[in-house]
Design an enzyme around this catalytic site. Structure first.
Site, PDB file in Angstrom:
ATOM      1  N   GLY A  41       0.761  -1.247   0.000  1.00 42.60           N
ATOM      2  CA  GLY A  41       0.000   0.000   0.000  1.00 42.60           C
ATOM      3  C   GLY A  41       0.793   1.299   0.000  1.00 42.60           C
ATOM      4  O   GLY A  41       0.344   2.299  -0.540  1.00 42.60           O
ATOM      5  N   GLU A  96       4.041   4.248   6.153  1.00 40.07           N
ATOM      6  CA  GLU A  96       2.847   3.410   6.041  1.00 40.07           C
ATOM      7  C   GLU A  96       1.737   4.187   5.342  1.00 40.07           C
ATOM      8  O   GLU A  96       1.669   5.414   5.422  1.00 40.07           O
ATOM      9  CB  GLU A  96       2.433   2.967   7.461  1.00 40.07           C
ATOM     10  CG  GLU A  96       1.138   2.217   7.586  1.00 40.07           C
ATOM     11  CD  GLU A  96       1.055   0.897   6.837  1.00 40.07           C
ATOM     12  OE1 GLU A  96       1.422   0.859   5.651  1.00 40.07           O
ATOM     13  OE2 GLU A  96       0.589  -0.091   7.426  1.00 40.07           O
ATOM     14  N   ASP A  97       0.869   3.462   4.644  1.00 36.59           N
ATOM     15  CA  ASP A  97      -0.255   4.114   3.978  1.00 36.59           C
ATOM     16  C   ASP A  97      -1.320   4.531   4.997  1.00 36.59           C
ATOM     17  O   ASP A  97      -1.640   5.702   5.134  1.00 36.59           O
ATOM     18  CB  ASP A  97      -0.850   3.214   2.881  1.00 36.59           C
ATOM     19  CG  ASP A  97      -1.174   1.794   3.352  1.00 36.59           C
ATOM     20  OD1 ASP A  97      -1.009   1.488   4.558  1.00 36.59           O
ATOM     21  OD2 ASP A  97      -1.607   0.987   2.516  1.00 36.59           O
ATOM     22  N   ASP A 100      -4.805   1.832  10.960  1.00 34.19           N
ATOM     23  CA  ASP A 100      -6.216   1.577  11.231  1.00 34.19           C
ATOM     24  C   ASP A 100      -6.328   1.037  12.664  1.00 34.19           C
ATOM     25  O   ASP A 100      -6.289   1.828  13.614  1.00 34.19           O
ATOM     26  CB  ASP A 100      -6.704   0.585  10.166  1.00 34.19           C
ATOM     27  CG  ASP A 100      -8.190   0.368  10.154  1.00 34.19           C
ATOM     28  OD1 ASP A 100      -8.928   1.236  10.643  1.00 34.19           O
ATOM     29  OD2 ASP A 100      -8.644  -0.674   9.636  1.00 34.19           O
ATOM     30  N   GLY A 102      -4.011  -0.443  14.167  1.00 37.01           N
ATOM     31  CA  GLY A 102      -2.690  -0.212  14.754  1.00 37.01           C
ATOM     32  C   GLY A 102      -1.869  -1.494  14.884  1.00 37.01           C
ATOM     33  O   GLY A 102      -0.672  -1.442  15.149  1.00 37.01           O
ATOM     34  N   THR A 104      -0.752  -3.697  12.675  1.00 39.44           N
ATOM     35  CA  THR A 104       0.332  -3.872  11.696  1.00 39.44           C
ATOM     36  C   THR A 104       1.559  -3.075  12.120  1.00 39.44           C
ATOM     37  O   THR A 104       2.659  -3.610  12.203  1.00 39.44           O
ATOM     38  CB  THR A 104      -0.150  -3.412  10.292  1.00 39.44           C
ATOM     39  OG1 THR A 104      -1.302  -4.176   9.939  1.00 39.44           O
ATOM     40  CG2 THR A 104       0.933  -3.597   9.253  1.00 39.44           C
ATOM     41  N   LYS A 128      -6.508   6.553  10.778  1.00 45.84           N
ATOM     42  CA  LYS A 128      -7.916   6.309  11.104  1.00 45.84           C
ATOM     43  C   LYS A 128      -7.984   6.097  12.604  1.00 45.84           C
ATOM     44  O   LYS A 128      -8.232   4.990  13.086  1.00 45.84           O
ATOM     45  CB  LYS A 128      -8.401   5.035  10.399  1.00 45.84           C
ATOM     46  CG  LYS A 128      -8.561   5.115   8.912  1.00 45.84           C
ATOM     47  CD  LYS A 128      -9.320   3.870   8.481  1.00 45.84           C
ATOM     48  CE  LYS A 128      -9.389   3.679   7.002  1.00 45.84           C
ATOM     49  NZ  LYS A 128      -9.945   2.342   6.702  1.00 45.84           N
ATOM     50  N   ASP A 155      -5.660  -0.337  -1.954  1.00 41.65           N
ATOM     51  CA  ASP A 155      -6.470  -1.212  -2.804  1.00 41.65           C
ATOM     52  C   ASP A 155      -7.705  -1.741  -2.095  1.00 41.65           C
ATOM     53  O   ASP A 155      -7.828  -1.702  -0.874  1.00 41.65           O
ATOM     54  CB  ASP A 155      -5.646  -2.425  -3.236  1.00 41.65           C
ATOM     55  CG  ASP A 155      -5.495  -3.438  -2.098  1.00 41.65           C
ATOM     56  OD1 ASP A 155      -5.120  -3.022  -0.979  1.00 41.65           O
ATOM     57  OD2 ASP A 155      -5.789  -4.628  -2.307  1.00 41.65           O
ATOM     58  N   ARG A 161      -5.350   0.656  -6.961  1.00 39.14           N
ATOM     59  CA  ARG A 161      -4.092   1.191  -6.423  1.00 39.14           C
ATOM     60  C   ARG A 161      -3.533   2.357  -7.240  1.00 39.14           C
ATOM     61  O   ARG A 161      -2.890   3.236  -6.702  1.00 39.14           O
ATOM     62  CB  ARG A 161      -3.005   0.103  -6.404  1.00 39.14           C
ATOM     63  CG  ARG A 161      -3.158  -0.907  -5.310  1.00 39.14           C
ATOM     64  CD  ARG A 161      -1.853  -1.673  -5.145  1.00 39.14           C
ATOM     65  NE  ARG A 161      -2.045  -2.975  -4.515  1.00 39.14           N
ATOM     66  CZ  ARG A 161      -2.120  -3.162  -3.206  1.00 39.14           C
ATOM     67  NH1 ARG A 161      -2.026  -2.138  -2.390  1.00 39.14           N
ATOM     68  NH2 ARG A 161      -2.303  -4.365  -2.715  1.00 39.14           N
TER      69      ARG A 161
HETATM   70  P1  IMP Z   1      -4.102  -2.050  10.859  1.00 40.38           P
HETATM   71  O1  IMP Z   1      -3.196  -3.178  11.197  1.00 40.38           O
HETATM   72  O2  IMP Z   1      -5.534  -2.334  11.213  1.00 40.38           O
HETATM   73  O3  IMP Z   1      -3.646  -0.723  11.378  1.00 40.38           O
HETATM   74  O4  IMP Z   1      -4.194  -2.012   9.294  1.00 40.38           O
HETATM   75  C1  IMP Z   1      -3.336  -1.351   8.521  1.00 40.38           C
HETATM   76  C2  IMP Z   1      -3.302  -1.948   7.137  1.00 40.38           C
HETATM   77  O5  IMP Z   1      -4.602  -2.293   6.648  1.00 40.38           O
HETATM   78  C3  IMP Z   1      -2.757  -0.905   6.187  1.00 40.38           C
HETATM   79  O6  IMP Z   1      -1.401  -1.161   5.976  1.00 40.38           O
HETATM   80  C4  IMP Z   1      -3.572  -1.083   4.949  1.00 40.38           C
HETATM   81  O7  IMP Z   1      -2.858  -1.905   4.060  1.00 40.38           O
HETATM   82  C5  IMP Z   1      -4.820  -1.794   5.354  1.00 40.38           C
HETATM   83  N1  IMP Z   1      -5.954  -0.854   5.371  1.00 40.38           N
HETATM   84  C6  IMP Z   1      -6.541  -0.300   6.451  1.00 40.38           C
HETATM   85  N2  IMP Z   1      -7.524   0.524   6.097  1.00 40.38           N
HETATM   86  C7  IMP Z   1      -7.555   0.507   4.748  1.00 40.38           C
HETATM   87  C8  IMP Z   1      -8.360   1.193   3.774  1.00 40.38           C
HETATM   88  O8  IMP Z   1      -9.254   1.993   4.077  1.00 40.38           O
HETATM   89  N3  IMP Z   1      -8.083   0.924   2.479  1.00 40.38           N
HETATM   90  C9  IMP Z   1      -7.100   0.063   2.090  1.00 40.38           C
HETATM   91  N4  IMP Z   1      -6.320  -0.581   2.959  1.00 40.38           N
HETATM   92  C10 IMP Z   1      -6.550  -0.365   4.277  1.00 40.38           C
HETATM   93 MG    MG Z   2      -0.587  -1.799   4.164  1.00 42.37          MG
END
Ligand code: IMP
Ligand code: MG
Length: 170
Positions: A41, A96-97, A100, A102, A104, A128, A155, A161
């Site tokens: 991403g 990081e993109d 969300d 957190g 990852t 987010k 994506d 993308r």
């Molecule tokens: P986390 O581990 O929940 O913080 O998720 C982070 C990962 O989920 C990011 O690296 C994104 O690749 C993916 N992700 C979270 N939200 C979105 C979104 O709205 N669109 C696309 N990918 C997302």
């Molecule tokens: Mg990602």
């Protein structure tokens, strides 16, 4: 095709990326940080950011996946491609993109910290924050947003993308 609604225009993204790069350039004056992009991403964001930072940065990538390939993480994060540059004693900026839940970024920070970098910071294009499930510090935030976003590297099932703007999907 699902309905898309524009959230961040090309110009908005371009201007904010430039500001983030200026902040990083200022904060790391005289140093040469390693930017570690999280695949897939963050590839477009990293490419734009790196070209605006006026420092001799180095680039590397990791790839992280959540088990099940769902639209959200549940904490089961796994590393499928590690950093290749030595990072001990280096200044690291994880790019990081979206942060969300957190999970990852938290997983990656723990993984990288074990190798004793001189410093470890995070630059995320989108935060987010309402959806956070685990506390993480994001040092540089591009935008706060909500909803499911696509475009500019992001994506949905590997689609969208390459859109130059960011949209929400219905
Ligand atoms: P986390 O581990 O929940 O913080 O998720 C982070 C990962 O989920 C990011 O690296 C994104 O690749 C993916 N992700 C979270 N939200 C979105 C979104 O709205 N669109 C696309 N990918 C997302
Ligand atoms: Mg990602």
């Amino acid at each position: 095709m699902q309905k898309k609604e524009l959230v961040l225009s090309r110009t908005q993204i371009e201007e904010r990326v430039k500001e983030l790069a200026e902040e990083i350039t200022e904060d790391y004056k005289g140093r040469s940080p390693i930017l570690i992009g999280i695949l897939k991403g963050a590839f477009i964001f990293l490419a734009d950011l790196a070209r605006q930072i006026k420092l001799p940065v180095k680039i590397d990538f990791v790839r992280l996946v959540s088990y099940g390939e769902k639209d959200y993480s549940d904490g089961n994060v796994r590393l499928t491609k590690d950093v290749e540059l030595p990072i001990k004693g280096e200044d690291i900026i994880v790019v990081e993109d979206i942060v969300d839940s957190g999970y990852t970024i938290a997983f990656l920070l723990k993984h990288l910290a074990r190798r004793e970098p001189a410093s470890l910071k995070v630059c995320a294009l989108i935060d987010k924050s309402e959806r956070r499930e685990i506390e993480v510090k994001i040092d540089y935030v591009g935008f706060k947003a909500s909803g499911f976003l696509v475009g500019y590297g992001l994506d949905f099932n590997e689609q969208y993308r390459c859109l130059p703007e960011i949209y929400t999907l219905d």
